[in-house]
Design a protein around this motif. Structure first.
Motif, short mmCIF file in Angstrom:
data_model
loop_
_atom_site.label_atom_id
_atom_site.label_comp_id
_atom_site.label_asym_id
_atom_site.label_seq_id
_atom_site.Cartn_x
_atom_site.Cartn_y
_atom_site.Cartn_z
N GLY A 28 0.92 -1.11 -0.09
CA GLY A 28 0.10 0.02 0.01
C GLY A 28 0.93 1.29 -0.06
N LYS A 29 2.18 1.33 -0.20
CA LYS A 29 2.68 2.30 -0.15
C LYS A 29 3.59 2.55 -1.52
N ASN A 39 28.14 7.71 7.06
CA ASN A 39 28.23 8.76 7.93
C ASN A 39 26.79 8.94 8.85
N GLY A 40 25.85 8.10 8.96
CA GLY A 40 24.84 8.19 9.81
C GLY A 40 23.52 8.81 8.95
N ARG A 41 23.76 9.32 7.62
CA ARG A 41 22.56 9.95 6.75
C ARG A 41 21.85 8.82 6.01
N GLU A 42 20.82 9.16 5.50
CA GLU A 42 20.06 8.32 4.59
C GLU A 42 19.47 9.22 3.54
N LYS A 43 19.38 8.19 2.41
CA LYS A 43 18.89 9.09 1.13
C LYS A 43 17.77 8.15 0.70
N ALA A 44 16.77 8.67 0.38
CA ALA A 44 15.44 7.95 -0.17
C ALA A 44 15.05 8.45 -1.52
N VAL A 45 14.80 7.58 -2.43
CA VAL A 45 14.42 8.11 -3.54
C VAL A 45 13.12 7.15 -3.84
N CYS A 46 12.10 7.90 -4.35
CA CYS A 46 10.97 7.24 -4.61
C CYS A 46 10.87 6.70 -6.23
N VAL A 47 10.47 5.44 -6.44
CA VAL A 47 10.66 4.98 -7.62
C VAL A 47 9.36 4.53 -8.24
#
Lengths: 102, 455
Positions: A28-29, A39-47
């Motif tokens: 459902g998402k 380095n503790g960060r995160e990167k999210a890309v909607c596909v």
């Protein structure tokens, strides 16, 4: 996304053994590629609605980025070159080099 | 309720407390619940080794074998995506199996049995890393004073550096150890942080009285005993510190046996030996136990210490599985490649005096300070550039706001230049390079200085 998981992802994982790949369903998402960086960060890309090739490109983009913020702004010193080594010439001082005549 | 049940509930409670205390500081946890692993691709290439190198030689006691594992078993190692990714990321040789890598991640605080945790590997790895670093420092900087050598050694292979290395490798720690967690995480049982409130007390744990160190009978280890450099060289560990780090699990904060002598910071007769009188009238059974030991679990450890143990264990495991070249390569890639500004480690008390003693020792002409240039002598911000000369040779130069400051800075610069001498590139040769005579390299004697100036 399903086609990507079936066709491209195994190859991607095999070509990048240093990257831990984990797949988890999100019913459902929108499908998201989320990179967690050291380095503790995160990167999210909607596909959502992307072809397998486009998704692969996004995966490669996430893999290749360092995880740093993209636009740090001038305050964070975006254009500053940082180095561990001291400069060869040293800090400028007025007592060495040619005499300055007024 | 039977005995095992109570024990289990206590353990569970303990684990709950643990999570409450220790998960505040931890910001990120990538450990994902459902994982389709990328280890499958790796699994094909990796040679499957059933037992690791230390395992078969170690014969566990009978009661130890029945004890359930507190950490994931080595069978899960092949299925862990984290382990496979770490193996590939560090470019470890294929000779090092994933099972051993998983064992390197099991801290003694999780499983005290030496056949199952990383302690034996870490002892080996610590000696190896210490040896390689020491010879690298000594052949590359043959005139380093002893205190600087100790500090540099600590900066390269000390706990803090190795802990930083662990985070840079992307190895995460578990919230609480157990057989169900991913074997690619660093398994440790954390100490309750010092600023946590003690149970049923108004005090924080760091304010609770506690015994610091156990004396082993040598005056050297007494609290506040003035330890000279010679004593540090002879008695202490590779960093010139008291030898307590590796024995954290048993002998750091609790005595090994009831009447063991303890050195306490607060009392003047700090070092007690169990004498005859104490044997005649035995003290109350818990006199030796500081109150805080009920809060400070002796088997728990800090993330920093556990991370350092992991990195050392990995070095040791590399040596065992892949041999000397691999461990040396590991050392070159991960330890010596770090940038350490050695000239910032110096702290001279009397540089001018040291320099004149040095010149006398080496047979140079006595150092003379001369003014090279100056500006604004009568202004608010004067600057004097002073050079220290020995005959015709300028030994050092420094700038200061007064003549004296410039002179002192120049002398310190001269001393730094002397102590930081390094042979030209390619001339320095380490003893370990000629180990194993297959390479055909011949040993050339290296210059090591007679020592620093002591005034």
């Amino acid at each position: 996304m399903n086609a990507f998981l079936q066709t491209k992802l195994p190859l991607f994982a095999r070509e990048n053994p240093g990257v831990e790949v984990s797949v988890s369903p999100r019913p459902g998402k929108h499908p998201v590629i989320r990179g967690h960086f050291i380095n503790g960060r995160e990167k999210a890309v909607c596909v959502r609605n992307m072809t397998p090739h486009e998704i692969l490109e996004k995966a490669l983009y996430v893999r290749s980025s360092s995880g740093e913020k993209l636009n740090k702004g001038m305050k964070a010193g975006r254009n500053v070159v940082r180095s561990n080594n001291e400069s060869v010439r040293g800090v400028w001082d007025p007592y060495h080099g040619g005499d300055f005549k007024v | 309720m039977g005995k095992p049940a109570t024990a289990a509930t206590r353990q569970l409670q303990g684990r709950d407390d643990h999570v409450q205390h220790q998960w505040r500081g931890q910001k990120r946890c990538i450990a994902s619940r459902r994982e389709a692993s990328s280890a499958a691709a790796q699994e094909v290439d990796e040679p499957v080794v059933e037992e690791d190198a230390v395992g078969p030689a170690y014969q566990p006691f009978e009661d130890q074998t029945r004890r359930p594992l507190n950490a994931p078993s080595h069978r899960q190692a092949l299925k862990s995506a984290k382990l496979a990714a770490l193996h590939a990321r560090l470019q470890l040789p294929a000779k090092l199996p994933l099972q051993t890598l998983a064992r390197c991640l099991i801290d003694p605080s999780v499983d005290p049995r030496p056949g199952y945790n990383n302690e034996p590997l870490s002892i080996l790895g610590q000696e190896l890393l210490g040896y390689y670093t020491a010879e690298w420092l000594m052949t590359r900087y043959p005139r380093l004073p002893m205190p600087i050598l100790f500090a540099a050694q600590y900066a390269f292979v000390g706990n803090q550096t190795l802990a930083a290395m662990r985070t840079e490798w992307g190895v995460e720690t578990v919230a609480a150890p157990g057989p169900e967690v991913d074997p690619g995480l660093l398994q440790l049982k954390r100490q309750t942080p010092g600023n946590a409130l003690a149970d049923g007390e108004q005090m924080r744990i760091k304010h609770m009285p506690q015994a610091k160190r156990i004396g082993s009978g040598r005056r050297n280890e007494e609290y506040n005993y003035r330890r000279g450099m010679s004593s540090r060289i002879v008695y202490d560990d590779q960093f010139g510190d008291l030898q307590t780090s590796l024995a954290t699990s048993t002998s750091d904060s609790t005595p090994p046996y009831p009447s063991a002598p303890i050195s306490r910071p607060d009392d003047s007769t700090s070092f007690r030996l169990p004498d005859a009188s104490s044997e005649q009238s035995p003290p109350p059974s818990d006199w030796y136990l500081p109150r805080s030991t009920q809060y400070q679990d002796p088997t728990a450890t800090t993330v920093e210490a556990a991370s350092a143990t992991f990195v050392r264990a990995l070095a040791g495991a590399l040596y065992l599985h892949a041999g000397t070249p691999a461990s040396k390569h590991f050392h070159e890639q991960h330890v010596v490649s770090r940038h350490l500004p050695l000239h910032t480690l110096f702290n001279f008390a009397h540089p001018t005096r040291d320099l004149s003693r040095l010149c006398a020792r080496e047979g140079f002409e006595p150092p003379v300070a001369r003014l090279i240039s100056e500006t604004g002598r009568l202004s608010r911000t004067p600057v004097f550039v002073v050079g220290v000369f020995s005959g015709e040779d300028k030994l050092g130069e420094g700038a200061g706001a007064s003549l004296n400051e410039g002179r002192v800075r120049a002398a310190a610069a001269a001393l730094r230049g002397w102590y930081l001498y390094s042979p030209p590139d390619g001339k320095a040769m380490r003893p370990s390079e000629v180990e194993g005579t297959g390479h055909g390299k011949k040993w050339k004697p290296q210059m090591i200085d007679i020592g620093e100036i002591i005034t």
